[in-house]
Design an enzyme around this catalytic site. Structure first.
Site, PDB file in Angstrom:
ATOM      1  CG  ASP A  31      -2.197   0.760   1.025  1.00  0.00           C
ATOM      2  OD1 ASP A  31      -3.253   0.116   0.992  1.00  0.00           O
ATOM      3  OD2 ASP A  31      -2.154   2.002   0.864  1.00  0.00           O
ATOM      4  CB  THR A 144     -17.206  -0.199  -9.564  1.00  0.00           C
ATOM      5  OG1 THR A 144     -18.526   0.312  -9.468  1.00  0.00           O
ATOM      6  CG2 THR A 144     -16.410   0.713 -10.451  1.00  0.00           C
ATOM      7  CB  SER A 179     -18.040   9.530 -11.104  1.00  0.00           C
ATOM      8  OG  SER A 179     -17.313   8.345 -10.844  1.00  0.00           O
ATOM      9  CE1 TYR A 181     -13.339   4.051  -8.059  1.00  0.00           C
ATOM     10  CE2 TYR A 181     -15.726   4.231  -8.161  1.00  0.00           C
ATOM     11  CZ  TYR A 181     -14.589   3.495  -7.882  1.00  0.00           C
ATOM     12  OH  TYR A 181     -14.708   2.205  -7.434  1.00  0.00           O
ATOM     13  CG  HIS A 182     -18.235   4.946 -11.318  1.00  0.00           C
ATOM     14  ND1 HIS A 182     -18.784   6.002 -10.629  1.00  0.00           N
ATOM     15  CD2 HIS A 182     -18.431   3.844 -10.566  1.00  0.00           C
ATOM     16  CE1 HIS A 182     -19.299   5.536  -9.487  1.00  0.00           C
ATOM     17  NE2 HIS A 182     -19.106   4.239  -9.429  1.00  0.00           N
ATOM     18  CE  LYS A 185     -12.211   0.926  -9.270  1.00  0.00           C
ATOM     19  NZ  LYS A 185     -11.199   0.102  -8.621  1.00  0.00           N
ATOM     20  CB  VAL A 254     -33.046   9.862   0.424  1.00  0.00           C
ATOM     21  CG1 VAL A 254     -33.398   9.290  -0.936  1.00  0.00           C
ATOM     22  CG2 VAL A 254     -33.308   8.866   1.545  1.00  0.00           C
TER      23      VAL A 254
HETATM   24  N1  LIG Z   1     -16.000  -0.291  -0.965  1.00  0.00           N
HETATM   25  C1  LIG Z   1     -16.856  -0.429  -1.957  1.00  0.00           C
HETATM   26  O1  LIG Z   1     -18.074  -0.317  -1.776  1.00  0.00           O
HETATM   27  C2  LIG Z   1     -16.357  -0.748  -3.354  1.00  0.00           C
HETATM   28  C3  LIG Z   1     -17.304  -1.016  -4.345  1.00  0.00           C
HETATM   29  C4  LIG Z   1     -16.859  -1.323  -5.631  1.00  0.00           C
HETATM   30  C5  LIG Z   1     -15.501  -1.342  -5.909  1.00  0.00           C
HETATM   31  N2  LIG Z   1     -14.608  -1.056  -4.919  1.00  0.00           N
HETATM   32  C6  LIG Z   1     -13.176  -1.091  -5.269  1.00  0.00           C
HETATM   33  O2  LIG Z   1     -12.514  -1.974  -4.395  1.00  0.00           O
HETATM   34  C7  LIG Z   1     -11.201  -1.490  -4.132  1.00  0.00           C
HETATM   35  C8  LIG Z   1     -10.995  -1.374  -2.630  1.00  0.00           C
HETATM   36  O3  LIG Z   1     -11.978  -0.500  -2.088  1.00  0.00           O
HETATM   37  P1  LIG Z   1     -11.939  -0.056  -0.563  1.00  0.00           P
HETATM   38  O4  LIG Z   1     -13.313   0.348  -0.194  1.00  0.00           O
HETATM   39  O5  LIG Z   1     -11.231  -1.079   0.226  1.00  0.00           O
HETATM   40  O6  LIG Z   1     -11.050   1.267  -0.680  1.00  0.00           O
HETATM   41  P2  LIG Z   1      -9.887   1.784   0.299  1.00  0.00           P
HETATM   42  O7  LIG Z   1      -9.598   3.178  -0.106  1.00  0.00           O
HETATM   43  O8  LIG Z   1     -10.241   1.538   1.720  1.00  0.00           O
HETATM   44  O9  LIG Z   1      -8.644   0.840  -0.092  1.00  0.00           O
HETATM   45  C9  LIG Z   1      -7.840   1.096  -1.204  1.00  0.00           C
HETATM   46  C10 LIG Z   1      -6.391   1.063  -0.739  1.00  0.00           C
HETATM   47  O10 LIG Z   1      -5.553   1.240  -1.881  1.00  0.00           O
HETATM   48  C11 LIG Z   1      -4.491   2.085  -1.537  1.00  0.00           C
HETATM   49  N3  LIG Z   1      -4.002   2.738  -2.767  1.00  0.00           N
HETATM   50  C12 LIG Z   1      -4.649   3.640  -3.542  1.00  0.00           C
HETATM   51  N4  LIG Z   1      -3.866   4.023  -4.556  1.00  0.00           N
HETATM   52  C13 LIG Z   1      -2.697   3.336  -4.434  1.00  0.00           C
HETATM   53  C14 LIG Z   1      -1.487   3.309  -5.163  1.00  0.00           C
HETATM   54  N5  LIG Z   1      -1.303   4.096  -6.249  1.00  0.00           N
HETATM   55  N6  LIG Z   1      -0.504   2.488  -4.755  1.00  0.00           N
HETATM   56  C15 LIG Z   1      -0.655   1.705  -3.647  1.00  0.00           C
HETATM   57  N7  LIG Z   1      -1.786   1.692  -2.904  1.00  0.00           N
HETATM   58  C16 LIG Z   1      -2.789   2.508  -3.298  1.00  0.00           C
HETATM   59  C17 LIG Z   1      -5.078   3.067  -0.535  1.00  0.00           C
HETATM   60  O11 LIG Z   1      -4.085   3.672   0.271  1.00  0.00           O
HETATM   61  C18 LIG Z   1      -6.048   2.179   0.237  1.00  0.00           C
HETATM   62  O12 LIG Z   1      -5.442   1.647   1.391  1.00  0.00           O
HETATM   63  C19 LIG Z   1     -11.062  -0.167  -4.855  1.00  0.00           C
HETATM   64  O13 LIG Z   1     -10.423  -0.377  -6.089  1.00  0.00           O
HETATM   65  C20 LIG Z   1     -12.497   0.255  -5.073  1.00  0.00           C
HETATM   66  O14 LIG Z   1     -12.632   1.068  -6.210  1.00  0.00           O
HETATM   67  C21 LIG Z   1     -14.999  -0.756  -3.643  1.00  0.00           C
END
Ligand SMILES: NC(=O)c1ccc[n+]([C@@H]2O[C@H](COP(=O)([O-])OP(=O)(O)OC[C@H]3O[C@@H](n4cnc5c(N)ncnc54)[C@H](O)[C@@H]3O)[C@@H](O)[C@H]2O)c1
Length: 390
Positions: A31, A144, A179, A181-182, A185, A254
């Site tokens: 990380d 996602t 978005s 962000y999306h 992905k 909401v």
């Molecule tokens: N939580 C949800 O509801 C959800 C839903 C759909 C998809 N996701 C995807 O699942 C994954 C994890 O989600 P989460 O909720 O645990 O998020 P989170 O932010 O808690 O965890 C992501 C981790 O990745 C690390 N990170 C980010 N960029 C980095 C980089 N360049 N190098 C090294 N580490 C890096 C961050 O420091 C963080 O600890 C993400 O890709 C997110 O898009 C999450």
């Protein structure tokens, strides 16, 4: 197996690391702590303080006798990613390491560019490093369901067969995300599919729904093993945010009419789905797509469910319809296929009244330090928000 968890300090990455370590696999977590930096910059914090990754890895060793190897590195730094994969030589790479928030990416140009560079370049570096250091490894990448948007036809799992002018072909399902962000992905999905098709990489793209929940069996073993839980308007997902609002007696916010329908899953099922993907790898050259959620709900359905859980706990909870900060359909068709993980044996933890009551009790017990200012959505999809800047 040797399993590398990218983003292992995160909400989903840390419980996944403990799960695989407990099952006897050789686990490395990596990380950059980017998420902790974004939290500090935005002045927000998880519901309960989260011990450092160093501390959690040491606690895991003390409690279980098992080792999780930790590496600090930024996926956008190619040299660091090559070194990581050369050292870990993983059989499977579970890639959570991205900026995970749609509102974060919609703040301004800087945040949109940062999100796309972080996510797209990070994943490209992983693909090139895999080709160099571990070409037979299986990439399990978190995408996602938001990649698809809300099309007026059924959503399939990754691919769509199209007949056009009398000829047919099967292609990646067209994406209409909502978005930056999306979109990051979507770009990742295309890059990974290309690497599979051209280089023979094996990959599974998990188009995950919205995750809710506080704990897994492993986080429950000790407070020092907890994972992050966000309730704020930037990183908090909708059920988690509603649970915190209910525990404070604050109205459930909401956005708009609340007819926005999405796929949802329990955090324990994220871990289960990733386990199923890792243990049933894609073939060399295969780009496999699983829609990773267990139930569909509208935001308004969820608000009513949390309101009822509040009533059972003796909390008077109101609903409040806010002007929608996002640009999204508030009434729409939504029917997304999600059979591939069930076919592999997924046994879902559904959103029962009992599970809602338990989550609300845990959240309520931890809600003393909540900053209510962090609940109000200030980032607007149109016209800019409170953080308008270059
Ligand atoms: N939580 C949800 O509801 C959800 C839903 C759909 C998809 N996701 C995807 O699942 C994954 C994890 O989600 P989460 O909720 O645990 O998020 P989170 O932010 O808690 O965890 C992501 C981790 O990745 C690390 N990170 C980010 N960029 C980095 C980089 N360049 N190098 C090294 N580490 C890096 C961050 O420091 C963080 O600890 C993400 O890709 C997110 O898009 C999450």
């Amino acid at each position: 197996m040797r399993i590398l968890i990218l983003g292992g300090d995160g909400y989903l990455g840390w419980p996944t690391a403990m799960h695989f370590s407990d099952a006897g696999h050789e686990v490395t977590v990596a990380d950059s702590f980017a998420k902790r930096k974004w939290e500090v910059e935005l002045g927000i914090a998880p519901l309960a303080p989260v011990p450092s990754l160093h501390h959690r890895v040491r606690s895991w060793k003390r409690i279980t006798g098992k080792t999780i190897t930790m590496r600090v590195g930024d996926l956008t730094n190619a040299r660091s990613v090559y070194g990581l994969l050369e050292e870990a030589r993983p059989d499977a790479i579970v890639h959570y390491g991205e900026q995970p928030s749609a509102p974060y990416s919609m703040q301004n140009r800087t945040a949109a560019v940062e999100t796309q560079v972080n996510n797209v370049v990070g994943t490209l570096n992983v693909l090139f490093a895999m080709r160099h250091a571990c070409p037979d490894a299986h990439l399990v990448k978190l995408g996602t369901m938001g990649e698809y948007g809300t099309p007026n036809i059924d959503i399939e799992e990754g691919y769509l067969t199209v007949t056009h002018n009398g000829r047919s072909d099967t292609m990646l399902y067209p994406k209409k995300p909502a978005s930056f962000y999306h979109l990051s992905k979507v770009h990742d999905s295309h890059n990974i599919e290309f690497a599979c098709r051209i280089w023979g990489v094996r990959a599974t793209d998990l188009n995950q729904g919205v995750v809710y929940g506080v704990d897994t069996d492993h986080t429950l073993r000790d407070p020092l093993l907890r994972t992050s839980f966000h309730y704020d308007h930037v990183f908090g997902t909708v059920i988690n945010r509603f649970l915190v609002q209910a525990s404070l007696g604050a109205p459930l916010s909401v956005y708009g009419k609340g007819g926005q329908t999405r796929g949802f899953l329990d955090i324990r099922d994220t871990v289960q789905c990733v386990d199923l993907a890792v243990h049933n790898p894609a073939a060399a050259g295969e780009f496999r797509v699983f829609n990773q959620f267990t139930e569909q709900y509208s935001v308004l359905d969820l608000a009513h469910r949390v309101q009822a859980a509040g009533a059972r706990a003796g909390l008077a909870v109101q609903l409040e319809h806010l002007d929608n900060p996002r640009a999204e359909a508030e009434e729409h068709y939504y029917n997304a296929s999600h059979s591939h993980l069930a076919d592999l044996g997924l046994v879902p933890h559904l959103l029962t009244d009992d599970s809602l009551d338990r989550m609300l009790a845990v959240v309520h017990a931890q809600s003393g330090g909540v900053d209510r200012a962090d609940l109000a959505p200030t980032i607007k999809w149109k016209g800019g928000g409170a953080r308008v800047q270059v």
